[in-house]
Design an enzyme around this catalytic site. Structure first.
Site, PDB file in Angstrom:
ATOM      1  CE  LYS A 158      -4.214  -1.732   0.072  1.00 35.06           C
ATOM      2  NZ  LYS A 158      -5.075  -1.572  -1.133  1.00 35.06           N
ATOM      3  CD  GLU A 206     -10.055   4.181   0.647  1.00 32.38           C
ATOM      4  OE1 GLU A 206      -9.989   5.413   0.480  1.00 32.38           O
ATOM      5  OE2 GLU A 206      -9.298   3.385   0.070  1.00 32.38           O
ATOM      6  CB  SER A 232       0.084  -8.015  -1.205  1.00 33.21           C
ATOM      7  OG  SER A 232      -0.859  -8.751  -0.442  1.00 33.21           O
TER       8      SER A 232
END
Lengths: 264, 373
Positions: B67, B89, B355
């Site tokens: 991210k 968010e 990830s």
């Protein structure tokens, strides 16, 4: 001339601002709308925005989101909303009836079918807040065929050239969002409303109707000075929500009379 | 809309600006710790007995997940646009942590919306965000997960159009899906070179979990023009195939519009958005990035699912066999590799996008394993 155009023409002659309550269909009970609309029409409401409940009402604040959740729990669907419009006409409601809903339930129902059924039910148009002008063509094509209006939105942050483009697509009336934000009752109307409406006025001869945050008779009077209509949604829903079932119809009618300035 | 139009114009401008990408590359290297390594999972491979499994280690990027790649890119864009306040968010909390981190780095105010259901599942990340100076706002509407957090972030943005909305996945209105993919495609570019260096060839299969789909599109993108490389996205199979029990969009989802994106959407026959379930908060979303919908329809990528139980099993296997706690999201991709590898030859390779790391998930896993911490 459409029912919406006739209504505004009549009001203009009478020198009156249009009062348009917003009601979530099937709130607070599944059949409440059938009793509320005729009572509010008798109390002085001129047009109605009837909300089709949606699970994810992005443009709405907490009040209408909660009302939508309640209506969904009551089993309200787009089909039921269309049936409600038809039933209101059967009961003699004359005022223009617009369905306000989000795009996905409309897409699922089928745009063509939705327009055919709304027209057959005696409805007058759509208000769909999550479709930008760039994507409105499909709905508009279907709506035009059935002589329904698709209401376009103008907001204070909309630049002039975009306003011109929106005005080109608009019919019925322009929905002028009074503030930058979501729906919900508020203490004061936004500053700069007159300037904003002046900018919109320069792009269109359609009636200008102001919504978002309009909560009191003073707000309606302020809007009357600069626009052709006022939409009252969350304040009305909040008011209805705190009434007992026995008081609801009479109480909501009194609230509309108060907004009109014809009560108290 | 004017805010989206302005964002689109700003992104188009930086796309052509080499200075922007140089600054981003510098921070990716010196701050995020890129390139992230490629690890050969020797014991997992031996356990499966088949294709060799390689892990792209996004779990080793700063903040512990991919991210940060997107948050850093958009954070720099926000700075270029002169924004002072950033909204985000978050589902699993990884995007919220990444955004809070970048805002601290760049000196921007940060407000993160998070469903209260997710806040209770991801308590450590809530505290991390607050430590990083972000305001975390609980969202108590709807399913109280990612979808509702996005609704609330979008409401904030229309109320504060001067703020920058730092959307965390390859979702939402244009230009977000494109922009997020561009910022995440560094994963695939690195992995492409690393696989060539490690094995002398491109992988036979690339596997990634798909919630909104940003880590998957990030690793897939470099391989799109190589039709011999099979691309497999893994959705959350949750507790079962019934609507409401999973977040597998290709298991019966229909085209629709949610939050400004036309894609596959889990919905009921009336077009109401369905509730979803996954043990991993980051995959618990009713729609999927539009580029994945296109890859699915064109047949370039295929999509499968892993259930909660399979993901938890994969979580434990990777911990015990490789010494890596994967994020529960990434564990879905590991689960697919565990199924796939035994069906393949030992001269074939599987590249898994790992990830994120799983430290954030230990409370959830402990609860499922009935362990009191």
């Amino acid at each position: 001339m459409s029912r919406i155009a006739q209504t505004f023409a009549r009001l203009r002659t009478a020198g009156r601002v249009a009062l348009m309550p917003y009601l979530t269909v099937g709130f607070p009970e599944r059949d409440s709308t059938l009793a509320l609309v005729p009572a509010l029409e008798a109390a002085g409401a001129d047009l109605f925005e009837l909300g089709v409940p949606f699970s994810d009402p992005l443009a709405d604040g907490a009040t209408i989101q909660r009302a939508s959740e309640r209506a969904l729990a009551n089993g309200v669907t787009l089909s039921f909303c269309l049936e409600t419009v038809a039933a209101l006409r059967t009961r003699g409601v004359q005022a223009p009836l617009l369905l306000m809903g989000y795009y996905n339930p409309l897409l699922r129902y089928g745009l063509e079918r939705a327009c055919a059924d709304l027209a057959a039910a005696g409805g007058d148009g759509w208000i769909v807040p999550d479709v930008p002008p760039e994507e409105i063509n499909d709905l508009q094509q279907a709506a035009v065929h059935y002589e329904l209006d698709v209401i376009m939105f103008a907001t204070p942050t909309t630049p002039d050239e975009r306003l011109t483009e929106i005005a080109r697509l608009a019919s019925g009336f322009m929905y002028c969002v009074s503030l930058t934000g979501v729906t919900g009752a508020r203490q004061d109307l936004a500053h700069g409303l007159a300037d904003f409406l002046g900018r919109v006025r320069r792009t269109t001869s359609l009636p200008l109707v102001v919504g978002f945050g309009i909560s009191t008779a003073e707000h309606v009077q302020q809007v009357a000075a600069v626009a052709d209509g006022a939409i009252v949604g969350s304040a009305l829903i909040n008011y209805i929500a705190q009434l007992s079932p026995e008081q609801m119809i009479a109480g909501a009618a009194t609230f509309v009379q108060t907004l009109r300035g014809t009560h108290g | 809309m004017p805010a989206i139009t302005a964002l689109n114009a700003a992104y188009n401008a930086v796309e052509q600006d080499p200075g922007f990408w140089e600054e981003l590359a510098y921070l990716q290297h010196t701050y995020t710790g890129r390139p992230t390594p490629l690890s050969f999972a020797a014991r997992l491979t031996a356990h499966c007995g088949g294709a060799r499994i390689y892990l792209k280690r996004e779990d080793l990027a700063h903040t512990g997940a991919h991210k940060i790649n997107n948050a850093l890119g958009q954070g720099l864009l926000a700075q270029r646009m002169g924004k002072r306040r950033v909204i985000a968010e978050t589902g699993a909390g990884q995007h919220g942590v990444a955004t809070a981190t970048v805002c601290a780095l760049l000196g921007l105010e940060c407000v993160v919306y998070m469903g209260t259901e997710d806040m209770s599942r991801q308590r450590p990340n809530v505290f991390r965000m607050r430590l990083l100076g972000a305001e975390v706002c609980g969202v108590d509407t709807g399913s109280r997960t990612l979808k509702d957090a996005i609704n609330e972030a979008m409401r904030d943005w229309v109320t504060h159009p001067d703020s920058y909305y730092l959307l965390g996945s390859a979702l939402g209105p244009h230009p977000y899906p494109t922009m997020v993919r561009d910022f995440q495609s560094v994963i695939g570019r690195e992995a492409y070179q690393q696989m060539l260096e490690a094995t002398g060839a491109l992988p036979d299969v690339v596997v990634a979990c798909v919630g909104g789909g940003s880590n998957a599109i990030g690793i897939f993108h470099a391989f799109l023009d190589h039709p011999d490389v099979q691309l497999r996205g893994v959705e959350a199979g949750g507790r079962g195939a019934q609507l409401g029990e999973h977040a597998a969009r290709f298991l019966g989802a229909l085209p629709g519009v949610l939050q400004g994106t036309y894609s596959y959407v889990l919905q009921d026959p009336d077009g109401q958005i369905a509730l979803t379930h996954s043990v991993s908060a980051g995959l618990d979303y009713a729609s999927i990035g539009p580029e994945h919908a296109w890859l699915h329809d064109s047949g370039r990528a295929c999509y499968t699912l892993a259930t909660d139980a399979e993901a938890l099993d994969a979580f434990q296997k990777l911990a015990e066999l490789e010494g890596i706690l994967p994020a529960l999201e990434s564990a879905h991709a590991i689960a697919e590799a565990l199924k796939l590898a035994p069906t393949m030859r030992s001269d074939q390779t599987i590249l898994v996008n790992l990830s994120g790391r799983g430290d954030k998930d230990i409370f959830t896993v402990a609860e499922v394993l009935d362990v009191t911490l």
